[in-house]
Design a protein around this motif. Structure first.
Motif, PDB file in Angstrom:
ATOM      1  N   TRP A 171       0.839  -1.201   0.000  1.00 16.44           N
ATOM      2  CA  TRP A 171       0.000   0.000   0.000  1.00 16.44           C
ATOM      3  C   TRP A 171       0.875   1.252   0.000  1.00 16.44           C
ATOM      4  N   ILE A 172       1.991   1.208   0.723  1.00 17.56           N
ATOM      5  CA  ILE A 172       2.910   2.350   0.759  1.00 17.56           C
ATOM      6  C   ILE A 172       3.679   2.464  -0.560  1.00 17.56           C
ATOM      7  N   SER A 173       4.242   1.333  -1.013  1.00 20.05           N
ATOM      8  CA  SER A 173       5.043   1.325  -2.236  1.00 20.05           C
ATOM      9  C   SER A 173       5.106  -0.096  -2.796  1.00 20.05           C
ATOM     10  N   PRO A 174       4.371  -0.381  -3.865  1.00 19.19           N
ATOM     11  CA  PRO A 174       4.454  -1.716  -4.465  1.00 19.19           C
ATOM     12  C   PRO A 174       5.876  -2.065  -4.902  1.00 19.19           C
ATOM     13  N   TRP A 175       6.619  -1.077  -5.379  1.00 22.45           N
ATOM     14  CA  TRP A 175       8.010  -1.330  -5.772  1.00 22.45           C
ATOM     15  C   TRP A 175       8.817  -1.835  -4.582  1.00 22.45           C
ATOM     16  N   LEU A 176       8.677  -1.169  -3.432  1.00 26.38           N
ATOM     17  CA  LEU A 176       9.423  -1.570  -2.253  1.00 26.38           C
ATOM     18  C   LEU A 176       9.026  -2.982  -1.814  1.00 26.38           C
ATOM     19  N   MET A 177       7.740  -3.278  -1.902  1.00 24.99           N
ATOM     20  CA  MET A 177       7.275  -4.615  -1.521  1.00 24.99           C
ATOM     21  C   MET A 177       7.942  -5.685  -2.380  1.00 24.99           C
ATOM     22  N   THR A 178       8.020  -5.447  -3.708  1.00 28.71           N
ATOM     23  CA  THR A 178       8.631  -6.453  -4.587  1.00 28.71           C
ATOM     24  C   THR A 178      10.134  -6.547  -4.382  1.00 28.71           C
ATOM     25  N   ARG A 179      10.777  -5.461  -3.971  1.00 28.63           N
ATOM     26  CA  ARG A 179      12.217  -5.511  -3.736  1.00 28.63           C
ATOM     27  C   ARG A 179      12.541  -6.262  -2.442  1.00 28.63           C
ATOM     28  N   ILE A 180      11.608  -6.241  -1.491  1.00 27.02           N
ATOM     29  CA  ILE A 180      11.831  -6.957  -0.228  1.00 27.02           C
ATOM     30  C   ILE A 180      11.339  -8.402  -0.318  1.00 27.02           C
ATOM     31  N   PHE A 181      10.070  -8.565  -0.688  1.00 26.08           N
ATOM     32  CA  PHE A 181       9.429  -9.875  -0.617  1.00 26.08           C
ATOM     33  C   PHE A 181       9.294 -10.578  -1.966  1.00 26.08           C
ATOM     34  N   GLY A 182       9.477  -9.858  -3.061  1.00 29.70           N
ATOM     35  CA  GLY A 182       9.147 -10.401  -4.371  1.00 29.70           C
ATOM     36  C   GLY A 182       7.698 -10.100  -4.711  1.00 29.70           C
TER      37      GLY A 182
END
Length: 236
Positions: free
Chosen positions: A211-222
């Motif tokens: 919700w904050i940043s989909p890019w950040l989510m994919t960089r952390i969790f995939g």
């Protein structure tokens, strides 16, 4: 593994996630097709596996008012000869070799399984107008920190590891023009992402970060990305 039927010894493999992937694809694809006024009379799903995406995508397109004259599913795995679905013809083989010129093609979690994805996509694009990708983004902290590449190469057979930029670059290198893309946030709720204890307890955190940043989510969790591209040189 694919051509001898080993990968799809269970012909329902991955079927539980299909509707979530199609929801993500439809959210991004339909507005682009409407805006560009692209006719969608034929549809092919490449690497169709269990046929779940093929069926769900057919239903989604018809629900949106597209009159599909031809719907096909392609896979090199021989299990495809066992699949039957009204209004869909399943064909064992490579789309680039046996397929017809087609208005819309989908590759859902496919290109990470091939050894030369640029050539693979370019050959498909010769027979397709609109090409839609759903691509896992395995180049992330969760995979890299735990050194999971070896395991993913063995099962589920991921040979390339993408982040958003490398995925977009690959499609451009293949000769296609990208029209739009977005993160496949719908698949956060998919069953395969909520199986293990670790997945279940991390799910709320994934949703918050997404919700904050989909890019950040994919960089952390995939995660996954949906890309809609077009072959401007395509002639039906």
């Amino acid at each position: 593994m694919y051509r001898d039927g080993t990968y799809f010894s269970d012909i329902t493999r991955h079927q539980e996630d299909c509707i979530y992937k199609v929801r993500a694809i439809s959210r991004i694809l339909i507005p682009v097709v409407r805006l560009k006024n692209y006719p969608i009379r034929s549809y092919a799903d490449i690497g169709c596996g269990s046929g779940g995406v093929t069926k769900a995508m057919k239903n989604a397109l018809e629900h949106q008012g597209f009159n599909l004259e031809r719907v096909e599913g392609f896979d090199v795995s021989p299990h495809l000869s066992q699949l039957q679905e009204q209004g869909i013809e399943f064909k064992v083989g490579e789309f680039s070799e046996i397929g017809q010129p087609t208005d819309l093609v989908t590759l859902t979690d496919v290109i990470e399984h091939v050894t030369n994805p640029v050539e693979f996509i370019a050959r498909i694009a010769e027979k397709a107008k609109v090409v839609v990708f759903h691509i896992p983004l395995d180049d992330c902290l969760a995979v890299n920190f735990r050194n999971m590449q070896r395991r993913k190469i063995q099962s589920p057979g991921h040979l390339t590891f993408f982040n958003i930029n490398s995925a977009l670059n690959l499609i451009t290198y293949s000769g296609l023009q990208i029209l739009d893309f977005d993160y496949s946030t719908e698949t956060l709720a998919a069953p395969s992402n909520n199986e293990t204890f670790l997945q279940k307890i991390s799910s709320p955190l994934k949703r918050l970060v997404s919700w904050i940043s989909p890019w950040l989510m994919t960089r952390i969790f995939g995660g996954s990305i949906v890309v809609v591209a077009v072959n401007e040189r395509f002639k039906d």
